[in-house]
Design a protein around this motif. Sequence first.
Motif, PDB file in Angstrom:
ATOM      1  N   CYS A 176     -14.691  18.346   5.816  1.00  0.00           N
ATOM      2  CA  CYS A 176     -13.618  18.059   4.859  1.00  0.00           C
ATOM      3  C   CYS A 176     -14.227  17.476   3.591  1.00  0.00           C
ATOM      4  N   GLY A 177     -13.872  18.060   2.450  1.00  0.00           N
ATOM      5  CA  GLY A 177     -14.402  17.587   1.174  1.00  0.00           C
ATOM      6  C   GLY A 177     -13.766  16.281   0.714  1.00  0.00           C
ATOM      7  N   VAL A 178     -12.668  15.899   1.352  1.00  0.00           N
ATOM      8  CA  VAL A 178     -11.972  14.671   0.946  1.00  0.00           C
ATOM      9  C   VAL A 178     -12.463  13.474   1.759  1.00  0.00           C
ATOM     10  N   CYS A 179     -12.362  13.566   3.100  1.00  0.00           N
ATOM     11  CA  CYS A 179     -12.709  12.403   3.942  1.00  0.00           C
ATOM     12  C   CYS A 179     -14.104  12.523   4.550  1.00  0.00           C
ATOM     13  N   GLU A 180     -14.746  13.683   4.341  1.00  0.00           N
ATOM     14  CA  GLU A 180     -16.080  13.960   4.893  1.00  0.00           C
ATOM     15  C   GLU A 180     -16.090  13.969   6.409  1.00  0.00           C
ATOM     16  N   GLY A 181     -14.910  14.126   7.024  1.00  0.00           N
ATOM     17  CA  GLY A 181     -14.843  14.269   8.471  1.00  0.00           C
ATOM     18  C   GLY A 181     -15.125  15.707   8.883  1.00  0.00           C
ATOM     19  N   GLU A 182     -15.404  15.890  10.168  1.00  0.00           N
ATOM     20  CA  GLU A 182     -15.645  17.220  10.725  1.00  0.00           C
ATOM     21  C   GLU A 182     -14.431  17.600  11.547  1.00  0.00           C
ATOM     22  N   HIS A 183     -13.811  18.723  11.210  1.00  0.00           N
ATOM     23  CA  HIS A 183     -12.564  19.108  11.872  1.00  0.00           C
ATOM     24  C   HIS A 183     -12.553  20.595  12.150  1.00  0.00           C
ATOM     25  N   ARG A 184     -11.779  20.982  13.155  1.00  0.00           N
ATOM     26  CA  ARG A 184     -11.616  22.399  13.468  1.00  0.00           C
ATOM     27  C   ARG A 184     -10.897  23.104  12.338  1.00  0.00           C
ATOM     28  N   THR A 185     -11.248  24.360  12.158  1.00  0.00           N
ATOM     29  CA  THR A 185     -10.486  25.169  11.207  1.00  0.00           C
ATOM     30  C   THR A 185      -9.438  25.960  11.967  1.00  0.00           C
ATOM     31  N   LEU A 186      -8.372  26.307  11.253  1.00  0.00           N
ATOM     32  CA  LEU A 186      -7.310  27.140  11.807  1.00  0.00           C
ATOM     33  C   LEU A 186      -7.671  28.608  11.559  1.00  0.00           C
ATOM     34  N   GLN A 187      -6.827  29.497  12.070  1.00  0.00           N
ATOM     35  CA  GLN A 187      -7.131  30.924  11.928  1.00  0.00           C
ATOM     36  C   GLN A 187      -7.204  31.379  10.472  1.00  0.00           C
ATOM     37  N   ASP A 188      -6.458  30.708   9.585  1.00  0.00           N
ATOM     38  CA  ASP A 188      -6.515  31.103   8.169  1.00  0.00           C
ATOM     39  C   ASP A 188      -7.704  30.477   7.444  1.00  0.00           C
TER      40      ASP A 188
ATOM     41  N   THR B 176      -8.391  27.305   6.970  1.00  0.00           N
ATOM     42  CA  THR B 176      -8.200  25.947   6.450  1.00  0.00           C
ATOM     43  C   THR B 176      -8.432  24.926   7.566  1.00  0.00           C
ATOM     44  N   LEU B 177      -8.621  23.678   7.160  1.00  0.00           N
ATOM     45  CA  LEU B 177      -8.845  22.598   8.130  1.00  0.00           C
ATOM     46  C   LEU B 177      -7.525  22.197   8.778  1.00  0.00           C
ATOM     47  N   ARG B 178      -7.576  21.939  10.066  1.00  0.00           N
ATOM     48  CA  ARG B 178      -6.355  21.478  10.732  1.00  0.00           C
ATOM     49  C   ARG B 178      -5.966  20.096  10.208  1.00  0.00           C
ATOM     50  N   LYS B 179      -4.700  19.748  10.449  1.00  0.00           N
ATOM     51  CA  LYS B 179      -4.196  18.446   9.996  1.00  0.00           C
ATOM     52  C   LYS B 179      -5.010  17.323  10.625  1.00  0.00           C
ATOM     53  N   HIS B 180      -5.405  16.364   9.831  1.00  0.00           N
ATOM     54  CA  HIS B 180      -6.175  15.233  10.357  1.00  0.00           C
ATOM     55  C   HIS B 180      -5.937  14.006   9.489  1.00  0.00           C
ATOM     56  N   ASN B 181      -6.404  12.893   9.984  1.00  0.00           N
ATOM     57  CA  ASN B 181      -6.272  11.637   9.252  1.00  0.00           C
ATOM     58  C   ASN B 181      -7.617  11.218   8.694  1.00  0.00           C
ATOM     59  N   THR B 182      -7.571  10.378   7.674  1.00  0.00           N
ATOM     60  CA  THR B 182      -8.794   9.769   7.163  1.00  0.00           C
ATOM     61  C   THR B 182      -9.219   8.678   8.152  1.00  0.00           C
TER      62      THR B 182
ATOM     63  N   ASP C 148      -9.255   5.612   7.967  1.00  0.00           N
ATOM     64  CA  ASP C 148      -8.347   4.451   8.027  1.00  0.00           C
ATOM     65  C   ASP C 148      -6.961   4.807   8.554  1.00  0.00           C
ATOM     66  N   GLY C 149      -6.775   6.055   9.000  1.00  0.00           N
ATOM     67  CA  GLY C 149      -5.553   6.420   9.704  1.00  0.00           C
ATOM     68  C   GLY C 149      -4.471   7.076   8.862  1.00  0.00           C
ATOM     69  N   ALA C 150      -4.683   7.202   7.566  1.00  0.00           N
ATOM     70  CA  ALA C 150      -3.684   7.856   6.709  1.00  0.00           C
ATOM     71  C   ALA C 150      -3.872   9.371   6.772  1.00  0.00           C
ATOM     72  N   PRO C 151      -2.795  10.146   6.584  1.00  0.00           N
ATOM     73  CA  PRO C 151      -2.959  11.601   6.578  1.00  0.00           C
ATOM     74  C   PRO C 151      -3.934  12.016   5.478  1.00  0.00           C
TER      75      PRO C 151
ATOM     76  N   GLY D  49      -7.083  16.503   2.574  1.00  0.00           N
ATOM     77  CA  GLY D  49      -7.903  17.696   2.824  1.00  0.00           C
ATOM     78  C   GLY D  49      -7.355  18.573   3.944  1.00  0.00           C
ATOM     79  N   SER D  50      -6.323  18.091   4.649  1.00  0.00           N
ATOM     80  CA  SER D  50      -5.686  18.884   5.713  1.00  0.00           C
ATOM     81  C   SER D  50      -5.128  20.174   5.134  1.00  0.00           C
ATOM     82  N   ARG D  51      -5.279  21.272   5.876  1.00  0.00           N
ATOM     83  CA  ARG D  51      -4.770  22.592   5.495  1.00  0.00           C
ATOM     84  C   ARG D  51      -5.384  23.090   4.193  1.00  0.00           C
ATOM     85  N   ARG D  52      -6.521  22.539   3.806  1.00  0.00           N
ATOM     86  CA  ARG D  52      -7.268  23.094   2.671  1.00  0.00           C
ATOM     87  C   ARG D  52      -8.569  23.665   3.180  1.00  0.00           C
TER      88      ARG D  52
END
Length: 124
Positions: free
Chosen positions: A8-20, A22-28, A30-33, A36-39
């Motif tokens: 993720c370019g926003v939180c620098e976390g590592e997350h699964r991508t969806l079929q399209d 984009t990154l699946r929904k995730h939190n930073t 500190d727990g906020a949405p 970078g989700s769905r981007r």
Amino acid sequence: MTMKIGLCGVCEGEHRTLQDGTLRKHNTPDGAPCPGSRRNPAAILPLTFRRWLTTQANRHGHGRDLYIGRLARAAQLYGDDWTTTEDLADAMGAAGVNPNAALVRYLTEAADEYKTVLESARQT
Ligand SMILES: [Zn+2]
């Protein structure tokens, strides 16, 4: 479906991508949405056991789901200085975790499933 892990370019976390792609929904952290989700991810990362296992922490239930979910949650206590099942077992042993039958079972189940994930990634 092939599993891909994106950075993720926003939180620098590592997350699964969806079929399209984009990154699946995730939190930073500190727990906020995370915005970078769905981007699109900043990069697609090479799949490793650690990256795969980290994405399994929400698994609950019975049998394999229970074992792998528990291992994934426990593994978060051992930092990220490991990439393979053997590394994780070593890190847990070094931290004083007793390699009892349950832990061996969790590790074996996770290693088996990760092998399947790698095989399906190779075929696509
Ligand atoms: Zn993010």
